[in-house]
Each structure stands twice: as C-alpha cells, then as structure tokens.
Design a protein around this motif. Structure first.
Motif, mmCIF file in Angstrom:
data_model
loop_
_atom_site.group_PDB
_atom_site.id
_atom_site.type_symbol
_atom_site.label_atom_id
_atom_site.label_comp_id
_atom_site.label_asym_id
_atom_site.label_seq_id
_atom_site.Cartn_x
_atom_site.Cartn_y
_atom_site.Cartn_z
ATOM 1 N N ASP B 157 -35.200 -40.443 -26.396
ATOM 2 C CA ASP B 157 -35.419 -41.732 -26.745
ATOM 3 C C ASP B 157 -34.848 -42.605 -25.646
ATOM 4 O O ASP B 157 -35.645 -43.567 -24.952
ATOM 5 C CB ASP B 157 -35.278 -42.085 -27.928
ATOM 6 N N SER B 161 -36.826 -44.848 -22.488
ATOM 7 C CA SER B 161 -36.737 -46.197 -22.348
ATOM 8 C C SER B 161 -36.143 -46.749 -20.887
ATOM 9 O O SER B 161 -36.731 -47.167 -20.140
ATOM 10 C CB SER B 161 -36.056 -47.054 -23.435
ATOM 11 N N GLY B 164 -39.169 -45.669 -18.793
ATOM 12 C CA GLY B 164 -40.113 -46.944 -18.761
ATOM 13 C C GLY B 164 -39.998 -48.046 -18.298
ATOM 14 O O GLY B 164 -40.567 -48.675 -17.296
ATOM 15 N N TRP B 228 -32.782 -51.467 -21.941
ATOM 16 C CA TRP B 228 -32.578 -49.799 -21.848
ATOM 17 C C TRP B 228 -31.284 -49.363 -21.426
ATOM 18 O O TRP B 228 -30.801 -48.465 -21.652
ATOM 19 C CB TRP B 228 -33.212 -49.617 -20.686
ATOM 20 N N GLU B 563 -36.463 -54.600 -27.670
ATOM 21 C CA GLU B 563 -37.274 -53.384 -27.360
ATOM 22 C C GLU B 563 -38.051 -52.910 -28.310
ATOM 23 O O GLU B 563 -39.467 -52.706 -27.971
ATOM 24 C CB GLU B 563 -36.212 -52.389 -26.533
ATOM 25 N N ARG B 564 -37.542 -52.759 -29.540
ATOM 26 C CA ARG B 564 -38.268 -52.285 -30.606
ATOM 27 C C ARG B 564 -39.345 -53.317 -31.069
ATOM 28 O O ARG B 564 -40.235 -53.016 -31.879
ATOM 29 C CB ARG B 564 -37.442 -51.744 -31.670
ATOM 30 N N TYR B 567 -41.254 -54.965 -26.686
ATOM 31 C CA TYR B 567 -41.586 -54.252 -25.491
ATOM 32 C C TYR B 567 -42.235 -53.100 -25.915
ATOM 33 O O TYR B 567 -43.335 -52.762 -25.407
ATOM 34 C CB TYR B 567 -40.434 -53.868 -24.578
ATOM 35 N N ARG B 568 -41.803 -52.103 -26.797
ATOM 36 C CA ARG B 568 -42.595 -50.978 -26.862
ATOM 37 C C ARG B 568 -43.740 -51.222 -27.629
ATOM 38 O O ARG B 568 -44.926 -50.668 -27.217
ATOM 39 C CB ARG B 568 -41.606 -49.843 -27.934
ATOM 40 N N LEU B 572 -47.092 -49.747 -25.387
ATOM 41 C CA LEU B 572 -47.644 -48.439 -25.971
ATOM 42 C C LEU B 572 -48.907 -48.738 -26.956
ATOM 43 O O LEU B 572 -49.677 -47.819 -26.974
ATOM 44 C CB LEU B 572 -46.650 -47.852 -26.666
#
Lengths: 494, 658
Positions: B157, B161, B164, B228, B563-564, B567-568, B572
């Motif tokens: 994981d 990131s 990414g 990250w 991020e959670r 960004y993700r 995605l």
C-alpha cells in the motif's frame, strides 16, 4: 534492377505467395512453416533493398488510366520509414505466430491471408498517389477481414462485420475527398506541402475544409479516431498475432499514415493550419485520447485493455499530426515507431499468457511474475515504456509531442498537453495494475495452486520478446539518426 | 573544454556494479557483500576525487543522449551532494547485512539500491533540468523495489502511494519542463538566469515553474504532496528508509533550489510562495510526528517537517535578495545536518527492529535501558534534531531563523507582509519546540521508562547488534556533536564550498553562532518543547489501559488523511469515471451516426446484425453451418471481387508493358 522491380516485388511477392499457400497442399506443418518463413524473410530483404536502393521520388506507373490518373508506386521518406517499420516487425510477428497459431487452428488459411496482407501494406506504404493509396487501403481491409474473423465464432463474426462496416464506410468518405482533389488539385501525386491548386479553390475554401474533415474521419477509422474507433476493441477477439501486428502496428499505423498523407501531402498545412477544420480534428483526437485511456482502466480483459490503450496512443500520433507543424509531424512519427515496438511487445506478452494458461483477465494473473519471468519482465519494460518513463522511448515521444504542442502556440494544443498528461497518468494506472497483480499477488490467494503449470513459452516467443525489449531500450537511449530523419521528412527534405 | 570522464564514471559505475552484485549474489552471498562494500567505497573515493578535478575540466557533456543530451557540471554543491549520497549509501549498506539476515530477495534489493545510487549521482551532478529529470525518473522507479521490499500489505500500500505520487509529480513536472523549454529556450542550469532575464510574459513563467516544482516538491515532501512520505518511509526496510529520508528527498530539494535560485533568483513573490508551502510542511510534519506512536513513522513525519525548514530557507533566499547569505548557508547546512541525523536515527530504528520486530512505541518501552551505544546515537539524534546548542542542528536552524529575523528587522514599518513573516517566525520557533517534544517522547519511552511487562527480558539482550553495525552507529553518532561544536571549522567550510550554486556570498562578518541572541532563540524553542511534552504528550496522548498502565494512545483519527479522503478517491474513482462518462456521452453521438449508417445500408434486414442468431451478411434464411469458407458470406464475395480487380490490373499492366 530497375525501380519498377524494386518497388513492385515487395508488393506482389507476398500476395502471390499467400495465394500459393491457399492452392498448394503442404504435407506437413513444418514444410508450410518454412515456406511462409521464407516468403516473409525474402520479402523483408526485398523491402529493405527497395527502401535503401530504390531511387527516391521516381514514380513507377503500374496501370495508367489517364495522364493524371494511374496506379503508381514511389519511394519517398515517409514511405521508406513506414515500410521499414512494417517489414521488420512483420518478420518478428510471423515467428511468434508460428508458435501461437498452434492452438488457434486453421493455420493454412491464417498464414495465407497474413502473408497477403504484408504485400498489401507494403503497397500502401509505397503508393505514389491518392488513387493507389485508396486501392491498397481497401485491399487491406479485405485482406485482413478473414484474420479478424478467424475463430468464426459469433463474437469473431460480429467483430468482423463491425470492422468491415466501419472501414469500408470510412473509405467511402475518403473517396469523396479523392473526387474533390481530382478536380481541385494539381495532380493526385502526393507532394509534401499539399497538392491543392490554390488559385482554383478561391471562394470554395469552406467546401474543401468540409471535405477534408470528412476524409479525416474516413481515414481516421483505421487510426481509431473518435467517433469511429469502436471496431478496434471488438476486433480484439482475433488471434493475438493479428491484434499485435495488425491492430497495434500495421492496420492502425496505416490509418495514421493515411492521415499524414492526407494532411501533409494532399491538403497541405498551409491551407489547413488555423482553420476551424484543424480545431475539429484536433478535438476529435483529444477526445479519443481521454476515451481510450479511461476505458482501458475500466476494462478487465487484458487484450481489450491493451486495445483501448492502442486507441488512445494512436490519437497521440493523430494529435501530433493535427498540430500541423513540422515538429508535430516529428512527434507523431516518433510516437508511431515507439508505440509500434512497445505495443507489439505488450500484446505478444499478453498473448503468451493466453496461449500458455488461457487466462485473459487482469484478476487472473496473480503471481505470474515469478512463474513467467521473461514474459512478465519484458511486459514490464513495455508497460514502463508506455508510461513514458525515461530512458525508455515512450518518454522520447512524449517529450517531442509536448514540446511540439507548446511550440505550435495553438491554444487547443495547450489543452492537448494536459490531455496527454492525464492519459499518461491513466496508462500508469492501467499498466501498473497488471504488473502489481503479476508480481505482488493478493495474500489470500493460494498462488502456488493457481500458477502450478504456468511457465514461459518456448524460444519462438521469448526471442521476439527479448529482441523487442532490447530494441526499445536502445531506441530510448540512442535515436539521433532517427530523429534527424524525421526532421528531414517533416521539412520535406527527404 | 574537454570532458571530465570521472563524472560519467560515477554515474554509470553503480549501474554496472548493481548488475555485477546481482550476478555474484546468485552464487555467493558473502562475496556479494564484500563486492558491495568495495564498490561503494570506490564510489565514495571517486566522489571525493571530484574535488581534485574542479577548476580544470569540470563538466561532462554527452550530446545526443536521449535527444537533448546529458549535461553534467561540477561545483562545490554538486560534489558535496555526491559525496553525501555515496557516504550514506556506504553506511546503510554496511548495516544492511545484519538487517536482512535470513530475508529473501536481498539480491534484487542490493541491485536496485545501486541503481538508485547511480540515478542519484545523475541528479546531483546534472547541469541541466532535462538530465536531472531523466535521472530523477530513473531514481523514482529504481527506488520503488526498495520500498516494497518487505511485500507486506502495508508495504504494498505504501509503495503504491509512493509510486502514484512519483508518477503524478513527474508528469506535472514534465508539462512544466515543456513550457520552460519553450519560454526560456534552454534547460541548462547555468544559463537559466540569463534566459529568465529576457522573459516578458512573466505569468507564463510562473505557471511553468510552478508545474515543474510539483514533481520535485513531491519528492521533497512539500505540503500538500507529503502524504506518501510517512507511509513509504515507515514501510520500507530501515536502511532503505535512511536512504530515502537522508538523500532521495534531497533530490527534490535540489530541484526546488534549481528553480528558485536560478529562474527566480531574488524574486520575492516566488520566495513568499515557497516560504508558505515550507511553513505548512514544517508545521504539518511536526504535528503528525507528535501524534505518531511508531518510531519510524515519527522519523518520517519529522523528515517532512525538517524539509519544511529547508524549503523555508530556500524561500527566504528569494525574499532577501542580495542579502541572503544567511538563508543560503542555512539551506545547505540544514540539508546536510538533516541527512546525517536521519542516517543515525533510521539506523538506530533498524537495530531496534532487528531485535524486536516492531516499531510500536508501546512494545519498545524500556528497550534501550542499559544499551549505551543505542542510547548515545538516539541522544545525539534527539539533541541535534531539536536544535540544542552545541549540536549540529542548532547551527543550521539558527541560520535560517536569523535570516527570517533579519528580514523582519529590515522592514520599515508594520505591514501585512511583516505580520506574515512574524507568524512564520513564531511557527518556526514552535515547530522547533515540537521537534524536541516528539523526540523526547521517543527517547523517554525507549530509554527511560520501564517496560510494564517484561523489562527483565529486554535488559537481558546484551548483544543486540554486530560489531560492524556498532562501529557504523558510533561513527554516525559521533559526527553530530563534532560538527555541532566546531561549526567554524566544519559547517562553515561546507557552506563556503556549496553556496556558489545558489549564487550566495559569504556573510560580511562570520556569524557568531553562540551569541546571546541566538542562544535565546534556541532556548525559546526548547522551552516550548518541554512544555508541549509535559503538558500535552504526557497528559493528552497517554491513556490508561484496562490494567491501569499508562500507554501511548493512538489519538489521531484514522479517517483524517488527505490521501484517503481526497487523493485516492479522486484519482482512482472519480477521474476515470468522469472522463469515461464524458467521453462516452460524446461517443453516443458517434454511435448514433454509425447505427444510422448501418440502418440505411441494410434497412431491410434489421436483425441481421444481432448475434448470435444470424451472423452472416445478406442472408435471411436459416443459417447453414458453412462447410467451406467459400459459401455465401459477403466478406468472401468482396474478397473475390478484390482478387478480380487485381487480376484485371495485372492484365492491364501486361498490356501496358508490351
């Protein structure tokens, strides 16, 4: 040898050879393989001789209809470049298909059309004028149709129908352009800078732009440009050598090649640049890029995912062409070379997975990385290349395209860079997903059971993989002669 | 001027050595280790030898490599960075042997760390943003296997990131580089100032440079692109974390310096933006570190914070203009000090992990009691990082702090700008205090508190590292107070060597590091740190568990992650969905056209094209299984038609030829 034979032989030898294969009955598989291999290699040599030895620019008339209207061949820089890509990759793909086609069956039929298509595409490359080009363009559709429908199951037949309707329909649009050019052009022979008679078209510019847009979308079918790109993902049902060679290299590049001939050698950038038509075609290319790469991410079927990726990558080239600057043409051609090598490699690897294990979805390849080391390693190279990471060549083409877009000063081109970057991001995601699955399988899956009988294919397959990866890496690091040649082509010097 | 082949050798030797070590490692582990030490020592020697060649031939140009060519150049800064990278690689590799004892896939790991080193040298020695970018990319990808080495769920994981962000950053940078290339006409670092002075469209230059900055900012953990960093650095093996934190992040700083100190030399507006981002990283990193209960995560968050200090210094260089000597020297020195500190700390964390197989502060309580070498290294790390006088971090932090104070002093009256700078100064002192607080949290837990469960078992672990590791640890620990107490003979020399790259000059008079006013600034920070530790960490972040023992509680809400949260999902889900939706909507038009076209063409046979009932062209009766392919299919008729055309043409040709 005269120019006539130099140019005509690479076209006719595989066509006759392919017919021979249909008529003759070979006793064993081996003899047939040798026969096909011999024809392909001989033809590669003939093509290379033609490319390097034929007098540049000399027109060889095969069938004269009238003074201005004839079937004729000629070698110029564009033709030499396109012919070179075709004849080298064709040989590689043929050896790959010797092994691959074992499990598809009906090999005689397959190889006869496969070989004939070789001649047809060489004819396409060497075409001297729009009429010849049109002829070979249609022949290419017909010659490759049996290959698409090879499996003869409902999906294959459906894909074949879709392919032929799109292609023939597209060609009909292109035909309109041919008629107009016959009337408004100085001749039908491709000339760098365009063949429009600029005094004669005064007052009819808008009509000609409409005709250009029609022809663009017509020829754009083979380059899978919006809105007529639907056939390409469907045609993924064809055997892998077909999807790899024809739908990543020969046929689709023929579409891009047609657009080069149309934009730079027929209508001319002087006439088109800055017109509304340019904006229309460029937007079409940009929409295709977004569409292709987003759809690729949302497709789990490996071959279809790559097919969607091809859709978007082809439009990178088309985007370069529609910049209508020499730099844009260089960018498009660079990406044509780079994408051909990388995508044929990617397709080969996916085909090898299908051939060895009958797995075709992303989620089915858990842990293949360690079991098929050569296949997955070369696939990784192709994937990283397509993600345009230096020093692999994908970066080179992205760089040339990007700088060309900035230099063109066209406002839409700036948006185009944004689209390119978006698409690269998407390609990083859809490619890395495959690689992650292969190398870092989910913990809860029992990889050992799943990949029990998974192993690398034999040398017929792995040698092409390694060859192509090496070529890709070398191309990424050293490509000055190639870039010089493109620059010459794009300035009409070669 | 000829080419200095030592440069290119330094860059490409690690790549060759990486392949070599992989091959050797297939046969013999020990031989590989010896080979690695030897290769890295050679690399370090080579980097030091670069100093000898300065002034004679100090550049290397490889025209035509990847079209724009490779350009390398030497000056003090380049060489110092190159030596730093080689040094840290050597140190971390020396301890890797013990860390990876019994682990699988170390061969691959060592190959990739050498590749990464080669790419690092390429970045640090480059004289061209293009060259730097190429090696930067190679570095991102070569370091990816280092991060994912453990192959646990968290490692995968975290490294996802990492990758990414790296890909995202590099693409945005690439766009910036396209624009810079077209605006400036060159990407050569030593020509940037000249080129930038001719630019008329300044707005475009800002946009281009800001885009370029994104890629470098990602690596340097610049807010808001830092998310990250704590993840990747805490999941990587400890030696790899040391490299990531100490050196790879500096590649990002290198890029920020190139853009800020060349294109925007002495440009206050640009500087202000950089200062703001730096301040945000500094504060965010420090707060995250205070809340973390995983020592490696704390160190990683601390990296974000310390790099924030460096970024502030870079911004101050631009703001201060001609009088930026303090900021320039602060930038250089804090980069180096941070690298050395993080080297020591991450290696310490690695030693702990080898014994305990955890980084959880609660489980490590009391581990360090009666372990003097570990105590020494962590102690030096604590004092250095917190900027306590006589330790190395103090020197560089003082310089940066002084540059802010100097600027506030220069401003004539109260303006909004001055208020902003005073806020920055206050936050600077505050973050310095937080640094002390989070380091104290770790230090007290490991070395002072007793483990409530099994203190005796921990005390019994006498041999917790090998002789080699101990030697490396002592070396990296001893450096810190030496350069801290002797700044005039160590740090100042380094600053003198490196400042030319940033167009800085030596200050008019030597800085009195230990003057009363400077010591007062440090004292304020330390006071804040102690207050935060005792009044916040010990009170709010420690809870009693069911046995009535105070433990370090995880108070940070798990959902609170940029991020959670953003960004993700955006990258995605939303982005592919939205673009596919948009493209498909447009496609409906195209599909309709095609459907219409089909209907027109085959208007009599509406269902002819719906598989699988009837799937041949132009036939309406019940499907007959074709025995041969030449049956009734339209495709075949068309093909035969094509054959006929060819035949006619051949006939015509023969006529024509005769």
């Amino acid at each position: 040898m005269s120019a006539f034979f130099l140019l005509f032989l690479p076209v006719i030898v595989p066509i006759l050879g392919g017919f021979g294969l249909l008529i003759a009955r070979f006793k064993s598989r081996m003899v047939r393989q040798i026969y096909v291999g011999a024809i392909v290699i001989v033809n590669m040599v003939l093509s290379l001789v033609a490319i390097f030895a034929a007098p540049k620019g000399q027109i060889v008339t095969l069938v004269p209809f009238t003074d201005t209207f004839s079937i004729a061949l000629r070698l110029d820089g564009m033709a030499a470049f396109f012919g070179f890509i075709l004849c080298t990759l064709w040989v590689v793909a043929t050896f790959y298909s010797f092994e691959y086609m074992k499990h598809e069956g009906k090999e005689t039929k397959f190889f006869s059309f496969y070989t004939m298509s070789f001649g047809v595409t060489m004819g396409l490359a060497f075409s001297a004028n729009l009429l010849t080009f049109y002829l070979f363009y249609e022949l290419l559709t017909l010659g490759t149709l049996p290959l698409v429908m090879h499996a003869m199951n409902p999906q294959a037949l459906y894909a074949g129908k879709k392919y032929i309707i799109y292609s023939i329909g597209g060609a009909a649009f292109a035909f309109i352009a041919m008629v107009f050019i016959m009337y408004y052009g100085v001749s039908l022979d491709f000339t760098f800078g365009g063949i429009l008679n600029l005094t004669q078209i005064v007052g009819r510019e808008q009509w000609l732009l409409v005709v250009f847009v029609l022809a663009f979308f017509g020829f754009g079918v083979k380059a899978a440009v919006f809105p007529l790109s639907g056939w390409l993902p469907s045609a993924g049902v064809a055997p892998t050598p077909v999807t790899a060679l024809l739908h990543a290299v020969a046929v689709v590049n023929a579409g891009v090649y047609a657009l080069v001939r149309l934009i730079y050698y027929t209508f001319g950038t002087v006439f088109l640049s800055g017109s509304w038509a340019q904006y229309v075609v460029m937007s079409a290319a940009l929409i295709t890029i977004v569409y292709g790469s987003s759809m690729a991410l949302r497709t789990a079927h490996l071959k279809r995912r790559l097919a969607y990726s091809t859709v978007s990558n082809l439009s990178y080239m088309v985007f370069g062409l529609t910049l209508m600057t020499p730099e844009g043409l260089v960018g498009g051609l660079t990406h044509m070379v780079v994408h051909s090598i990388l995508k044929i490699l990617a397709f080969f690897c996916v085909g090898a997975i299908l051939y060895k294990t009958h797995r075709e979805y992303v989620y089915e390849i858990n842990g293949f990385g360690r079991k098929m080391p050569i296949t997955m390693a070369t696939f990784t190279i192709a994937a990283i290349g397509l993600m345009s990471i230096p020093p692999l060549p994908g970066f080179l083409s992205k760089w040339t395209l990007g700088t060309a877009a900035v230099y063109s000063g066209n406002p839409l081109a700036y948006a185009g860079i944004g689209v390119l970057i978006f698409s690269t991001l998407m390609s990083a995601l859809y490619m890395m997903q495959i690689i992650f699955k292969a190398y870092f399988p989910n913990k809860e899956i029992d990889v050992a059971v799943l990949t029990k009988d998974v192993r690398d294919p034999n040398l017929f397959m792995t040698v092409p993989f390694i060859l192509l990866s090496v070529v890709a890496i070398v191309l990424g690091i050293y490509h000055q002669p190639l870039m010089d040649m493109f620059s010459n082509i794009a300035h009409g010097l070669f | 001027m000829g080419n200095n082949y030592l440069i290119i050798a330094l860059v490409f030797f690690p790549f060759a050595a990486g392949i070599g070590s992989y091959i050797i490692g297939r046969f013999h582990q020990l031989a590989r280790d010896v080979f690695l030490y030897f290769a890295l020592a050679l690399e370090l020697t080579g980097a030091c030898c670069l100093f000898a060649t300065v002034g004679t031939v100090d550049s290397f140009v490889w025209e035509g490599f990847a079209s724009l060519g490779l350009h390398f150049k030497l000056d003090g800064f380049h060489i110092s960075m190159s030596i730093l990278a080689s040094f840290i690689w050597l140190m971390t590799t020396l301890v890797s042997k013990e860390y990876f004892k019994g682990a699988r896939g170390t061969n691959k790991y060592f190959m990739f760390i050498l590749f990464t080193l080669g790419a690092m040298q390429g970045v640090f020695l480059s004289n061209d943003l293009y060259t730097a970018f190429i090696f930067f990319e190679v570095m991102s990808f070569a370091s990816y296997p280092m991060v994912i080495q453990n192959e646990t769920e968290e490692a995968i994981d975290g490294s996802n990131s990492y990758l990414g962000f790296a890909v995202f950053g590099s693409l945005v940078s690439l766009m910036g580089l396209f624009m810079l290339q077209s605006i400036l006409g060159t990407l050569q670092i030593d020509q940037l100032i000249e080129a930038a002075s001719h630019v008329t469209n300044y707005a475009l230059l800002y946009v281009a440079s800001a885009l370029t900055l994104v890629g470098f900012g990602v690596k340097a953990g610049m807010f808001p692109l830092h998310t990250w960093l704590p993840q990747a650095h805490s999941v990587a093996p400890a030696p790899a974390s040391a490299m990531l934190s100490a050196v790879i992040t500096k590649a990002g700083i290198f890029g920020i310096i190139v853009v800020s100190c060349n294109i925007f030399l002495h440009d206050a507006q640009w500087g202000l933006a950089i200062v703001i981002f730096g301040t945000l990283s500094m504060v965010t990193g420090a707060i995250l570190a205070v809340f973390s209960n995983n020592i490696k995560r704390t160190f990683a968050c601390s990296s974000v914070s310390q790099l924030g200090f460096v970024i502030i210094a870079i911004g101050m260089q631009c703001i201060l203009g001609e009088h930026n000597a303090l900021a320039v020297r602060g930038t250089v020195l804090h980069m180096f000090n941070h690298s050395l500190l993080k080297l020591a700390l991450f290696m310490g964390a690695g030693v702990i992990y080898v014994c305990m197989h955890t980084f959880d502060l609660n489980k490590l309580r009391g581990f360090g009691r009666k372990k003097s070498v570990l105590w020494f290294v962590f102690g030096m790390g604590l004092l250095g990082l917190a900027g306590v006088p006589l330790f190395n971090g103090y020197i560089s932090k003082t310089l940066i702090h002084e540059s802010i104070v100097e600027y506030i002093g220069m401003m004539p009256e109260q303006t909004a700008f001055a208020g902003l700078m005073q806020t920055v100064e206050a936050l600077f002192t505050f973050s310095g205090g937080l640094t002390l607080a989070y380091m104290l949290k770790i230090f007290v837990a490991i070395f002072i508190e007793k483990n409530p469960d099994n203190q005796a078992k921990l005390d019994a672990k006498k041999t917790y590292m090998s002789k080699l590791t101990m030697g490396v640890m002592i070396v990296s620990g001893v450096i810190l107070p030496i350069i801290g107490t002797l700044p005039y003979w160590t740090q100042d020399l380094l600053a003198d060597t490196a400042q030319g790259f940033m167009h800085g000059h030596a200050p008019a008079s030597p800085v009195n590091y230990f003057s009363l006013i400077n010591l007062r600034g440090a004292a304020a920070s330390i006071a804040i740190g102690i207050i935060v530790y005792f009044l916040f960490i010990r009170v709010c972040l420690m809870k009693k568990n069911e046995n009535g023992i105070k433990i370090y509680a995880d108070v940070w809400p798990s959902w609170l992650s940029i991020e959670r949260m953003i960004y993700r999902p955006v990258l995605l889900r939303l982005l592919p969905f939205a673009s596919a939706l948009a493209a498909r909507t447009i496609y409906v038009a195209g599909d309709t056209a095609v459907r219409l076209f089909r209907k027109l063409l085959f208007f009599k046979s509406k269902d002819v094209f719906t598989p699988p009932t009837n799937h041949r062209f132009g036939t309406y009766d019940a499907p007959v299984q074709p025995k041969r392919i030449i049956n009734k299919s339209l495709a075949y008729s068309l093909l035969l038609f094509g054959v006929g055309v060819v035949a006619v043409m051949l006939y015509l040709m023969i006529i024509n030829a005769s």
